[in-house]
Structures are given as C-alpha cells and as structure tokens.
Design a protein around this motif. Structure first.
Motif, PDB file in Angstrom:
ATOM      1  N   SER A 185      29.993 -16.860 -28.970  1.00  0.00           N
ATOM      2  CA  SER A 185      30.905 -16.656 -27.157  1.00  0.00           C
ATOM      3  C   SER A 185      30.269 -17.617 -26.645  1.00  0.00           C
ATOM      4  O   SER A 185      30.524 -17.612 -25.564  1.00  0.00           O
ATOM      5  N   GLY A 186      30.478 -18.923 -27.219  1.00  0.00           N
ATOM      6  CA  GLY A 186      30.385 -19.871 -25.856  1.00  0.00           C
ATOM      7  C   GLY A 186      28.804 -20.785 -25.172  1.00  0.00           C
ATOM      8  O   GLY A 186      29.156 -21.252 -24.921  1.00  0.00           O
ATOM      9  N   CYS A 187      28.495 -20.837 -25.942  1.00  0.00           N
ATOM     10  CA  CYS A 187      26.594 -21.147 -26.164  1.00  0.00           C
ATOM     11  C   CYS A 187      26.997 -23.239 -26.184  1.00  0.00           C
ATOM     12  O   CYS A 187      28.107 -23.074 -26.983  1.00  0.00           O
ATOM     13  N   GLU A 188      26.582 -23.767 -25.156  1.00  0.00           N
ATOM     14  CA  GLU A 188      27.238 -25.131 -25.708  1.00  0.00           C
ATOM     15  C   GLU A 188      26.536 -26.301 -26.256  1.00  0.00           C
ATOM     16  O   GLU A 188      27.134 -27.212 -26.681  1.00  0.00           O
ATOM     17  N   ALA A 189      25.260 -25.307 -26.441  1.00  0.00           N
ATOM     18  CA  ALA A 189      24.349 -25.900 -27.167  1.00  0.00           C
ATOM     19  C   ALA A 189      22.938 -25.853 -28.072  1.00  0.00           C
ATOM     20  O   ALA A 189      22.798 -24.552 -28.009  1.00  0.00           O
ATOM     21  N   ILE A 190      22.682 -26.311 -29.055  1.00  0.00           N
ATOM     22  CA  ILE A 190      21.267 -25.629 -30.007  1.00  0.00           C
ATOM     23  C   ILE A 190      19.955 -26.729 -29.031  1.00  0.00           C
ATOM     24  O   ILE A 190      20.382 -27.539 -29.785  1.00  0.00           O
ATOM     25  N   LEU A 191      19.006 -26.255 -28.618  1.00  0.00           N
ATOM     26  CA  LEU A 191      17.802 -27.081 -27.691  1.00  0.00           C
ATOM     27  C   LEU A 191      16.814 -26.972 -28.869  1.00  0.00           C
ATOM     28  O   LEU A 191      16.401 -25.945 -28.704  1.00  0.00           O
ATOM     29  N   LEU A 244      25.977 -29.412 -32.929  1.00  0.00           N
ATOM     30  CA  LEU A 244      25.573 -28.499 -31.606  1.00  0.00           C
ATOM     31  C   LEU A 244      24.408 -29.118 -31.028  1.00  0.00           C
ATOM     32  O   LEU A 244      23.709 -28.685 -29.806  1.00  0.00           O
ATOM     33  N   ALA A 245      23.326 -28.964 -32.245  1.00  0.00           N
ATOM     34  CA  ALA A 245      22.037 -29.281 -32.314  1.00  0.00           C
ATOM     35  C   ALA A 245      22.091 -30.588 -31.343  1.00  0.00           C
ATOM     36  O   ALA A 245      22.017 -31.599 -31.106  1.00  0.00           O
ATOM     37  N   ARG A 246      20.797 -30.378 -30.261  1.00  0.00           N
ATOM     38  CA  ARG A 246      20.525 -31.491 -29.263  1.00  0.00           C
ATOM     39  C   ARG A 246      18.801 -31.628 -29.308  1.00  0.00           C
ATOM     40  O   ARG A 246      18.476 -30.818 -28.702  1.00  0.00           O
ATOM     41  N   ASP A 247      18.537 -32.629 -28.290  1.00  0.00           N
ATOM     42  CA  ASP A 247      17.398 -32.717 -28.221  1.00  0.00           C
ATOM     43  C   ASP A 247      17.504 -33.089 -26.563  1.00  0.00           C
ATOM     44  O   ASP A 247      18.088 -32.643 -26.458  1.00  0.00           O
ATOM     45  N   PRO A 248      16.140 -32.255 -26.493  1.00  0.00           N
ATOM     46  CA  PRO A 248      16.801 -32.196 -24.920  1.00  0.00           C
ATOM     47  C   PRO A 248      16.648 -33.278 -24.163  1.00  0.00           C
ATOM     48  O   PRO A 248      17.224 -33.251 -22.953  1.00  0.00           O
ATOM     49  N   ALA A 249      16.104 -34.172 -24.956  1.00  0.00           N
ATOM     50  CA  ALA A 249      16.736 -35.585 -24.082  1.00  0.00           C
ATOM     51  C   ALA A 249      17.660 -35.649 -23.948  1.00  0.00           C
ATOM     52  O   ALA A 249      18.473 -36.290 -23.239  1.00  0.00           O
ATOM     53  N   THR A 300       4.618 -36.532 -26.368  1.00  0.00           N
ATOM     54  CA  THR A 300       5.681 -36.907 -27.990  1.00  0.00           C
ATOM     55  C   THR A 300       6.735 -36.015 -27.623  1.00  0.00           C
ATOM     56  O   THR A 300       6.683 -34.583 -26.572  1.00  0.00           O
ATOM     57  N   ALA A 301       7.253 -35.464 -28.473  1.00  0.00           N
ATOM     58  CA  ALA A 301       8.741 -34.589 -28.537  1.00  0.00           C
ATOM     59  C   ALA A 301       8.542 -33.960 -30.043  1.00  0.00           C
ATOM     60  O   ALA A 301       9.422 -33.735 -30.273  1.00  0.00           O
ATOM     61  N   ASN A 302       7.057 -34.098 -30.430  1.00  0.00           N
ATOM     62  CA  ASN A 302       7.042 -33.340 -31.990  1.00  0.00           C
ATOM     63  C   ASN A 302       5.939 -32.348 -31.881  1.00  0.00           C
ATOM     64  O   ASN A 302       5.275 -33.006 -31.887  1.00  0.00           O
ATOM     65  N   ILE A 303       5.644 -31.191 -32.210  1.00  0.00           N
ATOM     66  CA  ILE A 303       5.015 -30.447 -32.288  1.00  0.00           C
ATOM     67  C   ILE A 303       4.322 -30.882 -32.990  1.00  0.00           C
ATOM     68  O   ILE A 303       3.033 -31.081 -32.951  1.00  0.00           O
ATOM     69  N   GLY A 304       4.479 -31.486 -34.550  1.00  0.00           N
ATOM     70  CA  GLY A 304       3.094 -32.474 -35.290  1.00  0.00           C
ATOM     71  C   GLY A 304       2.615 -33.298 -35.282  1.00  0.00           C
ATOM     72  O   GLY A 304       1.762 -32.628 -35.492  1.00  0.00           O
ATOM     73  N   CYS A 305       3.111 -34.491 -34.388  1.00  0.00           N
ATOM     74  CA  CYS A 305       2.553 -34.990 -33.791  1.00  0.00           C
ATOM     75  C   CYS A 305       1.720 -35.141 -32.591  1.00  0.00           C
ATOM     76  O   CYS A 305       1.010 -35.694 -33.060  1.00  0.00           O
TER      77      CYS A 305
END
Length: 408
Positions: free
Chosen positions: A238-244, A277-282, A376-381
């Motif tokens: 239906s048009g989602c532009e990315a998966i954050l 479609l997968a994207r990091d927030p950055a 950081t950018a990862n929950i585990g870290c």
C-alpha cells in the motif's frame, strides 16, 4: 585458496556457496589485525584466517571436534575482517555455514545446550522476556553482580504521535528493544513526525530472527523472517516507503532476508523486497532537512560507539556522527572505533569472559576524552556498555528527542 570439498556438500547450494567463498580467500592475514578475539588471545585459530581453515577442513571431510566448535563459538561475527579484507571474502556467511555443519556433528555439553535453548525460547518473544525482566527488577538486589548489571530500568517511552496520512515508514518493534528500551522507537516516531513522516508498527511483526539464526537454529530464525514479511507485506503493497530498524543488529539481519530466503520459492521475491526497504535511522535522517529539530546538541559532548552491525555488517560508516554534528553536538574521539564492544547479540551471555575484556577496552576508548554521554545505535551494545560504566549510555535517537528541540 584451493579446495577439495566433499561431493555431498558440493551437491547443496550452501556447499557451493562455501566453496566459492573459500576460493576467494588468498590467506593474506590482513583480517587478523582487526579481529578482536585474535588480539585478545593471540591464537591463529581464534582469528578469521584460522577459522576459515577449520571450516575448509570440515567441508573437505575432516571430523570436527569440540575444540573446532569452541574456536567458532569465540567468533563475535563482528565482520571487521570483512571491512579489512582486500579480496572481499564473505566471512560471516561462511561462518554461518561452518557453524551449522559443526553443530550437526558435535554435541554440546548439557549446560550449553540448555542455555542456548533458553535464549532461543525466551529472548525473541517479548511476552516471555518481558515478565522475566520485570521479575528480575524486583529481585535485583539478590542477584549476582554479573546478572544484576543486565537488569535495566526503562525510561517512560512517552506519547507516540498519531498518524496523519503523510509519508509512511514502518518500524520493527523488536524483541529485547521493545522490552528494555521502548523509548527508542517512540523517540524515532516523534522525530519523524516533526519531519512529516508517520512511523507505524505492525503488532504481528516480532523478532528479526537473528537470535535463533545465529545460535544455529536456522529454522526458527527463518520462521521469524517469514512472519515479519507476512506482517509487513500489506503495508509495503500500500505504499510504505521504508522499514526503519533502530537496532543496527536487527537492521543487518533484515537486510539479509533476501539472501537467507533465496531458496524459498514462496518468500524469495518478498524477502528481497523487504531487504531493499530496510533502513537504519541514519539512512533516513541523513537525507532529510533537519531544521525542524532545532539545535538539541548545544555543544554537548558525545562519544559515539558505532556498532559492528552498523559499520561492518551494514557498511554504514560515519553516518550518525555527521547528523549529530549538524544538530549541534560535539563528537569526542574514540580510539580503535572499529573494534567490537563484546556484546554481539548473545555473545555476552555465551562468552562472558571475552565479552567483559572487550567491554573494558571499549569503555576506556569511549571515555578517553570525557564525554557527557555515550551514544550508540544498537540495543545490545547499549545495554552491554551501560552495565560497565557510570557515564550515561543512550541510543543516539534519544539525543534528538529532547525538550530543547521543541523550543529551538
């Protein structure tokens, strides 16, 4: 590298893939210079070149042993070796294939089997992991120091902006992140809302599949991937532009869905689309006009820990730091920023001694210029580092989601 892979392996897609990866390796040894476990242990078999050779021997018919398994277990799969390799050897993929072969042929001690089953059966499921975490918080004073350090006190996530029918992006809620740091995705939603983007979560989507997949339960991992694809597909159509994906470890996994499900006739095409479609927030924020966020930094000194899954797995280097500097933050220097912090998914649980050594080294590097906060950018870290320092450790999105930004 010359190979003599057994016919029984060469008849399989994975065997042929492993053979191609092995043949691309020239055994130059550049990878050992950036391997965290080789630096700590000084053993060739605990470096990428040595592990590649051990996997080659198994594929050529040598019976693996418990020692082989231990050397492969000690690998963080940080993929720093891939960044360094001049020949483009896909080490992480070869390691996955090799670990699975060894897992089928070498029985683990009972305690290890029990621990891995518990991790696979609990961590990917918020409905199971959540109650256990809440119980742990209640009895935290009674826990051993090593376990107590892993018990988090989540900050309130705050409001999630209502959708307004503008640009639309999906978010992966995740498993550990949704329980331990729900503020991360809520912050992302508020940030994107101010940029004219709606962030949505589909409740049916859950763990990215990495926890089981990297603990050699590939079927459970693949099942999680298929479930997420099914949950996301109507939104994609239906048009989602990315998966954050705010957790870089999950992001690295989702970006490999196409490869993991390449031989599944029902999911191969969909998996490739999801991966694209997968994207990091950055990756999203780096392309946007951020003036609506104001200047939340105000010179605040930040040490950024770039997770291995971001800089090596996704090959996204120096993508967060420029965004933070655009918004007024002052970035401190982090020596040996390419090295792993020791979290590496479940590694801090399965290999606690090595993990602790790596964390000490990483925290010393992060605090070398006395930052006010570590991002950081990862929950585990984030959770791993937080347990080893008194300096606040946050997901970098939290730095953008501040009251100062509202009044700027």
């Amino acid at each position: 590298m010359q190979t003599e892979i057994l016919p029984e392996f060469m008849r399989t897609p994975e065997g042929r893939e492993a053979d191609a990866i092995l043949r691309s390796c020239v055994h130059c040894g550049f990878c050992t210079a950036t391997c965290p476990t080789y630096q700590l242990l000084g053993d060739e078999l605990d470096g990428p070149r040595g592990r590649i050779y051990q996997i080659k021997l198994v594929l050529e018919g040598q019976t693996p042993t418990r020692v082989t398994q231990q050397h492969l277990d000690r690998c963080l799969t940080c993929r720093a070796c891939e960044t360094t390799c001049p020949s483009g050897v896909r080490y992480a993929r070869l390691a996955e294939i090799g670990r699975h072969l060894v897992e089928e042929r070498v029985e683990r001690p009972f305690v290890e089997r029990l621990l891995r089953k518990a991790l696979i059966g609990i961590v990917p499921y918020p409905t199971r992991f959540g109650p256990l975490m809440r119980l742990a918080r209640l009895v935290a004073p009674l826990l051993p120091a090593t376990l107590k350090a892993k018990v988090t006190t989540p900050r309130p996530p705050g409001d999630w902006p209502a959708p307004t029918g503008r640009r639309r992006v999906l978010a992966l809620a995740g498993c550990v992140q949704s329980v331990s740091t729900p503020l991360t995705n809520a912050a992302a939603a508020r940030i994107l809302s101010r940029l004219g983007i709606d962030l949505r979560v589909t409740p049916e989507a859950g763990c990215c599949g990495a926890a089981a997949y990297h603990l050699s339960d590939r079927e459970a991992g693949l099942a999680a991937m298929r479930r997420n694809i099914d949950a996301w597909w109507p939104e994609i159509e239906s048009g989602c532009e990315a998966i954050l994906i705010a957790a870089s470890g999950c992001g690295a996994m989702v970006k490999e869905y196409g490869e993991a499900l390449a031989h599944d006739p029902d999911y191969a095409a969909k998996a490739a689309r999801v991966a694209a479609l997968a994207r990091d927030p950055a990756e999203i924020l780096g392309r946007e006009d951020l003036s609506a966020l104001g200047a939340p930094g105000q010179g605040r000194r930040v040490a950024f820990h770039s997770p291995c899954t971001l800089q090596h797995g996704q090959q996204l280097k120096q993508v967060v730091e420029p965004i933070l500097m655009r918004l007024g933050f002052t970035m401190t220097s982090v020596p040996d920023g390419h090295l792993c912090c020791g979290s590496a998914g479940t590694y801090s649980i399965t290999q606690p001694a090595l993990s602790e050594q790596l964390r000490r080294n990483k925290i010393a590097a992060l605090e070398s210029e006395t930052p006010e906060v570590i991002a950081t950018a990862n929950i585990g870290c984030q959770l791993h580092l937080e347990a080893g320092t008194t300096t606040p450790v946050v997901h970098w999105l939290e730095l953008l989601d501040r009251p100062e930004a509202e009044s700027a």
